[in-house]
Enzyme design. Structure first.
Site, short mmCIF file in Angstrom:
data_model
loop_
_atom_site.label_atom_id
_atom_site.label_comp_id
_atom_site.label_asym_id
_atom_site.label_seq_id
_atom_site.Cartn_x
_atom_site.Cartn_y
_atom_site.Cartn_z
N ASP A 29 45.02 25.40 -159.95
CA ASP A 29 45.27 23.98 -159.79
C ASP A 29 44.24 23.17 -160.58
O ASP A 29 43.02 23.34 -160.39
CB ASP A 29 45.20 23.62 -158.31
CG ASP A 29 45.84 22.28 -157.99
OD1 ASP A 29 46.27 21.58 -158.91
OD2 ASP A 29 45.90 21.93 -156.79
N ASP A 30 44.72 22.30 -161.46
CA ASP A 30 43.84 21.44 -162.26
C ASP A 30 42.83 22.24 -163.08
O ASP A 30 41.67 21.82 -163.25
CB ASP A 30 43.08 20.45 -161.37
CG ASP A 30 43.95 19.30 -160.88
OD1 ASP A 30 45.18 19.35 -161.10
OD2 ASP A 30 43.41 18.34 -160.28
N CYS A 69 50.89 17.92 -160.61
CA CYS A 69 51.11 19.08 -159.74
C CYS A 69 52.56 19.37 -159.40
O CYS A 69 53.11 20.42 -159.79
CB CYS A 69 50.34 18.89 -158.44
SG CYS A 69 48.54 18.79 -158.64
N ARG A 73 55.19 22.62 -160.54
CA ARG A 73 55.54 23.64 -159.57
C ARG A 73 57.06 23.79 -159.44
O ARG A 73 57.58 24.90 -159.26
CB ARG A 73 54.90 23.32 -158.22
CG ARG A 73 53.40 23.48 -158.27
CD ARG A 73 52.65 22.73 -157.17
NE ARG A 73 51.27 22.59 -157.61
CZ ARG A 73 50.33 23.50 -157.43
NH1 ARG A 73 50.60 24.62 -156.77
NH2 ARG A 73 49.12 23.31 -157.90
N LYS A 123 48.96 26.51 -151.90
CA LYS A 123 49.44 25.13 -152.01
C LYS A 123 50.92 25.09 -152.39
O LYS A 123 51.29 25.55 -153.46
CB LYS A 123 48.60 24.40 -153.06
CG LYS A 123 49.08 23.00 -153.41
CD LYS A 123 48.20 22.38 -154.47
CE LYS A 123 48.71 21.03 -154.92
NZ LYS A 123 47.84 20.40 -155.94
N HIS A 125 53.31 22.00 -152.15
CA HIS A 125 53.41 20.71 -152.85
C HIS A 125 54.79 20.47 -153.48
O HIS A 125 54.91 19.84 -154.52
CB HIS A 125 52.32 20.56 -153.92
CG HIS A 125 51.86 19.14 -154.05
ND1 HIS A 125 50.95 18.72 -154.99
CD2 HIS A 125 52.20 18.03 -153.35
CE1 HIS A 125 50.74 17.43 -154.87
NE2 HIS A 125 51.48 16.99 -153.87
N SER A 150 48.86 18.80 -151.42
CA SER A 150 47.52 18.93 -151.99
C SER A 150 46.45 18.71 -150.93
O SER A 150 46.60 17.84 -150.05
CB SER A 150 47.34 17.93 -153.14
OG SER A 150 46.14 18.14 -153.82
N HIS A 229 41.17 22.17 -157.77
CA HIS A 229 41.47 20.76 -157.48
C HIS A 229 40.36 20.14 -156.62
O HIS A 229 39.75 20.81 -155.80
CB HIS A 229 42.81 20.68 -156.76
CG HIS A 229 43.44 19.32 -156.73
ND1 HIS A 229 42.93 18.28 -155.99
CD2 HIS A 229 44.55 18.84 -157.35
CE1 HIS A 229 43.70 17.21 -156.14
NE2 HIS A 229 44.69 17.53 -156.97
N ASP A 281 48.79 24.73 -163.30
CA ASP A 281 49.82 23.69 -163.23
C ASP A 281 49.63 22.54 -164.21
O ASP A 281 50.60 21.93 -164.65
CB ASP A 281 49.92 23.14 -161.80
CG ASP A 281 48.66 22.42 -161.32
OD1 ASP A 281 47.59 22.57 -161.96
OD2 ASP A 281 48.74 21.72 -160.29
N ASN A 282 48.39 22.21 -164.54
CA ASN A 282 48.11 21.11 -165.48
C ASN A 282 46.63 21.14 -165.83
O ASN A 282 45.87 21.92 -165.28
CB ASN A 282 48.51 19.75 -164.90
CG ASN A 282 47.92 19.45 -163.54
OD1 ASN A 282 48.63 19.45 -162.54
ND2 ASN A 282 46.62 19.22 -163.48
N LYS A 302 44.24 15.96 -167.53
CA LYS A 302 45.30 15.72 -166.55
C LYS A 302 45.94 14.35 -166.72
O LYS A 302 45.28 13.37 -167.05
CB LYS A 302 44.72 15.84 -165.13
CG LYS A 302 45.74 15.72 -164.01
CD LYS A 302 45.10 15.99 -162.66
CE LYS A 302 46.15 15.89 -161.54
NZ LYS A 302 45.59 16.26 -160.23
#
Length: 499
Positions: A29-30, A69, A73, A123, A125, A150, A229, A281-282, A302
């Site tokens: 994540d992130d 996010c 996903r 997660k 989301h 999140s 994240h 994810d990003n 991001k």
């Protein structure tokens, strides 16, 4: 005549398999392109991921589908752009009315008819909804242990993020319930204990793998991690372990979990029959500065459609099946569903898919079937369509916009004051020699670039003609009554929701 069964048998023979393969999908994540040791970071401690990269196939040109996010996903699990499923604009919240539509077919639902055991830890989301309508157990997963959205989407300033009692950095979202830990559709604990969370995930994943292996069930384990994240957190084994501060500790805990999962595969004897795929994810949330990750040489992060927002680390690992190496072939998270599906011999969903089978890349060191990458912003619309398109080594930006999520860097194109801007002619970059997107070629006095822009425009036009936007799930709004509460009859809400 349907030759899918013959193709599947040939695939098993080619890979030397006598049983259905298992799949482990690891989703950070992130995470920035430059955050892992194997991607060049000098002080990150990621020995397990680096080992996967050294013994597997490391991608240099792998992409998510959105710099945020929830949309990424949705694309990951359906093999379809988030615009088709309606997972836009932005992300889901605790009280969101919408979610990943139940008529979308997830990777877990694709594998279930073949007898796969399916589990998710981490997660989700992709929506909660009334009575848990959109939770993973209604989307093809047998088991779910994790947070439905999140972990910053609830008050956190009074919670412990690192032991013994280091409070979470920042305030996170306020005026909503604290973040719950859910087991299937039941709240196991509220608020979640961050220092204990990863240990619970490791135990759950290990038991799932061991049980599946013992019963000789093929399995699909999806681990969408909370790391890295904001707010970062970690357990006793990770706290203070790295030179990179709290972000580094959080990343190290992610890496430790990956190592524990690989160990469980080895201990259960299914290591050589399991494809492990890692990506994110990003891009990094640069507004958090040293707590926000690093995009390496790539521009911005991001919430932007520059490379730093959407190009991600990716590693494919399968001992004895995938040869160690590095590939610069184009691939995206959309390609995971068709690849896993075809390896399992499952039936592809009868809808418009946007992914391609990566088997030629993974097993033959061959070319990618994907020739283009399409960049949608966080808030896509039919009015503006794609913000950027990459074909081969060239990328054209038709629109650009910065974001507060990518603020704090010296690059004036990244932050919130870089307002929406149309480019005519489009900005053009050769990503092979200018991965930082510094040198615009569209103004160069070279007829070759005019031809390149015309070619990219043709690809863009064809793609957009085939894109049908689904009903926006986010635009259905929010209802505080939908926020998960382990003591639903308590008062006053949301502060009384604890157990």
């Amino acid at each position: 005549m349907d030759y899918s069964g013959v193709v599947f048998i040939f695939t098993l023979l080619f890979l030397g398999l006598d049983a259905l393969p298992n799949f482990v999908l690891l989703f950070a994540d992130d995470l920035g392109y430059g955050d892992l040791g194997s991607y060049g970071h000098p002080s990150s401690q990621t020995p397990n991921l680096d080992k996967l990269a050294a013994n597997g196939l490391r991608f240099t040109d792998f992409y998510c589908t959105s710099p945020a996010c929830s949309p990424s996903r949705a694309a990951l699990l359906t093999g379809r752009y988030q615009t088709r499923s309606g997972v836009y604009p932005g992300v889901f919240y605790p009280g969101s009315r919408g979610g990943l539509p139940l008529n979308e077919t997830t990777l877990a639902e694709v594998l279930k008819p073949l007898g796969y055991a399916t589990a998710i830890i981490g997660k989700w989301h992709l929506g909660l909804g009334a009575n848990g309508t959109y939770l993973p157990i209604h989307q093809g997963f047998d088991h779910f242990l994790g947070v439905p959205y999140s972990h910053d989407q609830g008050p956190c300033s009074s919670l412990t993020c690192f032991p013994p009692d280091t409070k979470c950095y920042g305030t996170c979202d306020v005026g909503v319930v604290t973040v719950p830990l859910m087991s299937n559709d039941t709240i196991a604990k509220q608020p979640v204990s961050f220092p204990d969370l990863e240990r619970a995930y490791v135990d759950y994943a290990t038991n799932f793998i061991m049980k599946s292996a013992k019963s000789k069930e093929p399995f699909f384990l999806y681990y969408p991690s909370h790391h890295t994240h904001y707010p970062q957190f970690g357990g006793t084994e990770a706290t203070g372990h790295t030179q990179r501060g709290r972000f580094g500790d959080s990343l190290y805990e992610l890496d430790r979990t990956v190592g524990k999962i690989i160990q469980a595969l080895e201990d259960s004897g299914v290591h050589n029959n399991t494809l492990v795929f890692f990506t994110a994810d990003n891009g990094p949330e640069l507004m958090r500065m040293s707590r926000g990750g690093n995009a390496g040489l790539l521009k911005c992060g991001k919430a932007t459609t520059y490379e730093g927002g959407m190009r991600e680390p990716a590693i494919a690992y399968w001992p004895g099946r995938i040869q160690p190496g590095v590939t610069s072939e184009l691939a995206t998270i959309l390609d995971i569903l068709p690849t896993f599906t075809n390896l399992a011999g499952a039936k592809l969903p009868s809808v418009q898919l946007d992914g391609f089978d990566m088997k030629p890349i993974l097993f033959d060191n061959g070319p990618s079937a994907r020739k283009a990458v399409f960049y949608y912003p966080v808030d896509p619309s039919e009015k503006y369509g794609l913000f950027a398109v990459r074909v081969g080594k060239y990328k054209a930006h038709y629109y650009t916009q910065g974001s507060i999520k990518s603020s704090t860097t010296p690059d004036q194109d990244c932050g919130a004051h870089a307002f929406f801007k149309q480019h005519d002619p489009p900005l053009l970059f050769n990503l092979e020699i200018d991965s930082s997107e510094n040198y615009n070629l569209s103004m160069a006095d070279d007829p070759e670039y005019k031809d390149v822009l015309e070619m990219i425009q043709s690809v863009k036009k064809e793609f957009e003609m085939g894109m049908v936007f689904g009903e926006s799930q986010m635009n259905k709004g929010r209802d505080p009554a939908l926020e998960p509460c382990c003591t639903p009859d308590c008062s006053p809400k949301p502060s009384c929701c604890t157990c």
